[in-house]
Design a protein around this motif. Structure first.
Motif, PDB file in Angstrom:
ATOM      1  N   ILE A 184      92.636  25.109 -17.665  1.00 10.60           N
ATOM      2  CA  ILE A 184      93.071  24.925 -16.170  1.00 10.60           C
ATOM      3  C   ILE A 184      92.853  26.361 -15.347  1.00 10.60           C
ATOM      4  N   GLN A 185      91.715  26.403 -14.543  1.00  8.74           N
ATOM      5  CA  GLN A 185      91.318  27.418 -13.672  1.00  8.74           C
ATOM      6  C   GLN A 185      92.144  27.374 -12.288  1.00  8.74           C
ATOM      7  N   ASN A 186      92.863  28.370 -12.355  1.00  8.07           N
ATOM      8  CA  ASN A 186      93.621  28.448 -10.992  1.00  8.07           C
ATOM      9  C   ASN A 186      93.673  29.620 -10.435  1.00  8.07           C
TER      10      ASN A 186
ATOM     11  N   PRO B 295      84.029  35.666  -9.929  1.00  7.97           N
ATOM     12  CA  PRO B 295      83.035  34.666 -10.384  1.00  7.97           C
ATOM     13  C   PRO B 295      82.999  34.338 -11.902  1.00  7.97           C
ATOM     14  N   VAL B 296      84.327  34.247 -12.605  1.00  9.02           N
ATOM     15  CA  VAL B 296      84.391  34.147 -14.107  1.00  9.02           C
ATOM     16  C   VAL B 296      84.143  32.683 -14.309  1.00  9.02           C
ATOM     17  N   ASP B 297      83.169  32.424 -15.364  1.00 10.19           N
ATOM     18  CA  ASP B 297      83.018  31.198 -15.892  1.00 10.19           C
ATOM     19  C   ASP B 297      83.637  31.047 -17.257  1.00 10.19           C
ATOM     20  N   LEU B 298      84.948  30.514 -17.458  1.00  6.94           N
ATOM     21  CA  LEU B 298      85.537  30.626 -18.695  1.00  6.94           C
ATOM     22  C   LEU B 298      85.060  29.482 -19.384  1.00  6.94           C
ATOM     23  N   ALA B 299      84.581  28.355 -18.901  1.00  4.54           N
ATOM     24  CA  ALA B 299      84.031  27.387 -19.634  1.00  4.54           C
ATOM     25  C   ALA B 299      82.753  27.718 -20.467  1.00  4.54           C
ATOM     26  N   ALA B 300      81.682  28.725 -19.981  1.00  3.19           N
ATOM     27  CA  ALA B 300      80.839  29.194 -20.822  1.00  3.19           C
ATOM     28  C   ALA B 300      81.212  30.253 -21.653  1.00  3.19           C
ATOM     29  N   ASN B 301      82.384  30.835 -21.278  1.00  2.55           N
ATOM     30  CA  ASN B 301      82.799  31.640 -22.424  1.00  2.55           C
ATOM     31  C   ASN B 301      83.250  30.908 -23.691  1.00  2.55           C
ATOM     32  N   ALA B 302      84.017  29.905 -23.323  1.00  4.04           N
ATOM     33  CA  ALA B 302      84.430  29.059 -24.614  1.00  4.04           C
ATOM     34  C   ALA B 302      83.229  28.151 -25.067  1.00  4.04           C
TER      35      ALA B 302
ATOM     36  N   ILE C 180      83.458  20.142 -21.847  1.00  3.72           N
ATOM     37  CA  ILE C 180      83.084  19.340 -20.638  1.00  3.72           C
ATOM     38  C   ILE C 180      83.850  19.713 -19.432  1.00  3.72           C
ATOM     39  N   ARG C 181      83.101  19.651 -18.489  1.00  2.01           N
ATOM     40  CA  ARG C 181      83.435  20.162 -17.103  1.00  2.01           C
ATOM     41  C   ARG C 181      83.887  18.874 -16.322  1.00  2.01           C
ATOM     42  N   ALA C 182      85.058  19.003 -15.873  1.00  2.00           N
ATOM     43  CA  ALA C 182      85.580  18.048 -15.033  1.00  2.00           C
ATOM     44  C   ALA C 182      85.901  18.476 -13.493  1.00  2.00           C
ATOM     45  N   LYS C 183      85.433  17.625 -12.491  1.00  2.00           N
ATOM     46  CA  LYS C 183      85.588  18.188 -11.152  1.00  2.00           C
ATOM     47  C   LYS C 183      86.522  17.192 -10.391  1.00  2.00           C
TER      48      LYS C 183
ATOM     49  N   TYR D 116      87.394  21.641 -19.170  1.00  2.00           N
ATOM     50  CA  TYR D 116      87.483  22.715 -18.030  1.00  2.00           C
ATOM     51  C   TYR D 116      87.785  21.971 -16.861  1.00  2.00           C
ATOM     52  N   VAL D 117      88.860  22.340 -16.242  1.00  2.00           N
ATOM     53  CA  VAL D 117      88.722  21.776 -14.886  1.00  2.00           C
ATOM     54  C   VAL D 117      89.524  22.924 -13.838  1.00  2.00           C
ATOM     55  N   GLU D 118      89.030  23.099 -12.793  1.00  2.00           N
ATOM     56  CA  GLU D 118      89.361  23.950 -11.638  1.00  2.00           C
ATOM     57  C   GLU D 118      90.056  23.069 -10.722  1.00  2.00           C
ATOM     58  N   THR D 119      91.636  23.406 -10.595  1.00  2.00           N
ATOM     59  CA  THR D 119      92.430  22.380  -9.773  1.00  2.00           C
ATOM     60  C   THR D 119      92.719  22.702  -8.497  1.00  2.00           C
ATOM     61  N   ASP D 120      93.337  21.843  -7.798  1.00  2.00           N
ATOM     62  CA  ASP D 120      93.761  21.901  -6.345  1.00  2.00           C
ATOM     63  C   ASP D 120      94.932  22.835  -6.360  1.00  2.00           C
TER      64      ASP D 120
END
Length: 623
Positions: A497-499, A536-543, A551-554, A576-580
């Motif tokens: 979870i990216q917050n 601008p960190v892409d943790l999904a790319a790191n994983a 799997i990226r989920a928007k 990977y999900v970026e949350t509201d």
């Protein structure tokens, strides 16, 4: 007695000894030390490393780690999944490899979970002095960095002669298999002694079975507890981790079914009753449910079962507010059984619950009390539904992420978390369907625990879907064991979870008047604060770079589909999900004492102190 001996190095003897140790409870045996994690350096490669190679995988399975702390976390996750009946060892070099164990050791000991630590140490002979990485203490020459492990270990010894290993190894097994005393056990191994040969008695390598006892309650303590429960009008059971460790879930259910006494659970105890049992009120304390905390405030008797009563559970001694409230504590350790001036019932949780059920035969709480807590439970279920509800096309909030996961998991899935804002949301909202599903490490609340613990759970329960839930802050602390999961082919599912920061501490910071200082992952603004654009960190790319499928989920729908795909996969998978950031979690139902500045020039801190003083006035000593 045979006088036959076998000439081996100290390290070879230790590995052979460990391979022959078993635990037994209720007639079921487990290997007490089921495998060894290791990272090799000059302090253990020629000793323990050579011994493991020589012994082979059948004698002692070896697991390659990437970080010493995370190896301990993996071993702890393994031991917890198997109810402390089987453990793993962790070997490291001297120096930073050894000191990296300290955090993991503290976590294990605080949570009462067994792990055997085998750090290398300096030459016992002092033939080379000082060594690479040696701490030279000016007045205590026998101190090494391994002494940092003393306060976080339940047993510690330094093996400066080969023959010292015999009593030390036996004591180590005694503690690891002891349900009251278990935790981290450290045998510090000087690197020269590891490689030194000795003629070991064959009896040392004989198979040993360590019985894990289930002590029964003292008749007087049992009678007092039964008398107190029968006299109570509004009793409440607080179920802790000891219920799980003792495999006492069925005994708890039987007692509750017979008496109607409701159950609230600590973080470690959640899942002691299935979430849809009419007497299960969910989490208790600062991160608890409204119904649990309402009942706790008016309860006249609290029955603690296998709980340590941390400040989150007691809401920093503000939760149990009824005048004259009393406590009965069923615990395998007298230390915990006497907390809060309780009537102690020192016994194994399952044995004690069965004895209580027999002593309370025919007793049941008032029907009006049952109707009250059941109505409160129904109201809270509406809160959970509201927190989980989301449009398919929406960007999910954190609680809606949990709702999506709730819709995908099966009864036997394991959900792992330890730190951040997720523990509070999970404790309030998660619907635990099985006794091992809810795996929260909240004794030490250690960021970085989740991914290696997922590996440990997978090793303990092959084929079980495992979900490691982490925020970006936790992920950046320790993603290293993703490589291990990939290497071993363990299909751990990572929900990332990216917050953009430390969400939990950001909220707490605001509450205590620190104005979210230093909690956001953002560029510096012109005023020098971290209030610019998100990094601008892409943790999904790191994983992905570490070998995971990603799997990226928007949206909520993409998230739900991604979770289902991850569960069906036989590969380590990151969703990977970026949350509201919009808050959708219900607010805290009880206080937590985090002291606020008594004097300050900023208005936010002054206002926070005024609120603090109001809450602190409700603290009480239970005497």
């Amino acid at each position: 007695m045979s006088t036959t001996t076998r000439r081996l190095t100290t390290a070879q003897a230790l590995v052979r000894f460990l391979s022959a140790q078993y635990s037994e409870r209720d007639g079921v045996r487990h290997r007490l030390i089921a495998g060894t994690w290791g990272i090799f350096g000059h302090g253990n490669v020629a000793g323990i490393g050579q011994a493991l190679l020589e012994a082979g995988e059948d004698t002692m399975p070896f697991h390659q780690g990437r970080n010493e702390q995370s190896m301990v976390h993996a071993a702890v996750g393994y031991a917890r999944q198997l109810n402390r009946l089987s453990a793993q060892a962790v070997t490291t070099s001297i120096g930073p490899g050894a000191t990296n164990l300290v955090t993991g050791a503290a976590l294990a000991t605080i949570n009462r979970l067994p792990v055997l630590l085998l750090p290398g140490d300096y030459f016992a002979t002092r033939s080379a002095d000082p060594l690479l990485q040696q701490l030279e203490h000016p007045v205590e020459a026998d101190v090494s960095v391994n002494d940092t492990l003393r306060p976080v270990s339940r047993y510690f010894d330094r093996i400066t002669r080969p023959e010292m290993l015999i009593p030390a190894a036996l004591n180590a097994m005694r503690v690891l298999a002891d349900p009251a005393d278990t935790g981290a056990v450290t045998l510090a191994l000087p690197q020269d002694v590891q490689a030194e040969a000795y003629d070991w008695p064959e009896e040392f390598f004989a198979e040993r079975v360590w019985h894990v006892r289930r002590p029964a309650a003292d008749p007087f303590e049992l009678a007092e507890a039964v008398r107190a429960i029968r006299a109570a009008e509004r009793p409440l059971i607080v179920a802790g981790g000891g219920v799980h460790h003792s495999e006492a879930e069925a005994a708890l259910k039987a007692l509750v079914d017979a008496t109607g006494i409701p159950v609230a659970s600590t973080q470690a105890g959640k899942g002691s009753l299935r979430h849809d049992h009419p007497a299960d009120l969910g989490g208790i304390g600062h991160t608890g449910t409204a119904v649990s905390d309402e009942i706790a405030r008016t309860a006249d008797l609290i029955i603690g079962v296998g709980t340590r009563y941390t400040d989150f559970t007691t809401a920093s001694n503000t939760l149990f507010q009824r005048p004259g409230v009393r406590f009965v504590n069923l615990n395998i350790t007298a230390f915990d059984a006497h907390k809060l001036a309780a009537r102690p019932l020192v016994a194994d949780a399952r044995t004690g619950l069965e004895a209580l059920a027999e002593g309370l035969s025919g007793h049941r709480v008032d029907a009006g009390y049952e109707a009250e807590y059941r109505a409160g439970k129904a109201r809270w279920e509406e809160v959970v539904e509201a927190a989980y509800r989301a449009e398919d096309s929406a960007v999910p909030t954190q609680t809606q992420v949990l709702g999506a996961l709730d819709a995908v998991v099966g009864d036997d899935d394991v959900v792992i978390n330890a730190a951040g804002s997720l523990p509070g949301d999970l404790h309030k909202l998660w619907r635990a369907r099985g006794p091992r599903q809810y795996h929260l490490e909240y004794g030490y609340s250690c960021m970085g625990y989740e991914i290696p613990a997922g590996i440990g759970v997978q090793q303990a329960a092959p084929g079980t879907p495992v979900w490691s839930l982490v925020g970006d802050g936790t992920y950046l602390m320790m993603p290293t064991e993703i490589v291990t999961a990939v290497q071993e082919g363990l299909p751990v599912n990572l929900v990332l979870i990216q917050n953009h920061g430390y969400a939990s501490i950001g909220g707490l910071s605001e509450e205590v008047g620190a104005e979210r200082f230093g909690t956001a992952y953002r560029y510096r603004a012109a005023d020098g604060t971290f209030s610019g654009a998100p990094l601008p960190v892409d943790l999904a790319a790191n994983a992905a770079s570490l070998g995971m499928d990603v799997i990226r989920a928007k949206t909520v729908r993409e998230l739900r589909d991604g979770l289902a795909a991850a569960r069906a996969s036989d590969r380590p998978t990151c969703v990977y999900v970026e949350t509201d950031p919009t808050p959708t979690a219900p607010p805290a139902e009880a206080w937590w004492d985090v002291p606020v500045a008594e004097v300050a020039s900023r208005d936010a801190a002054s206002a926070a102190r005024e609120r603090y003083d109001g809450h602190a006035a409700a603290r009480r000593r239970h005497l």
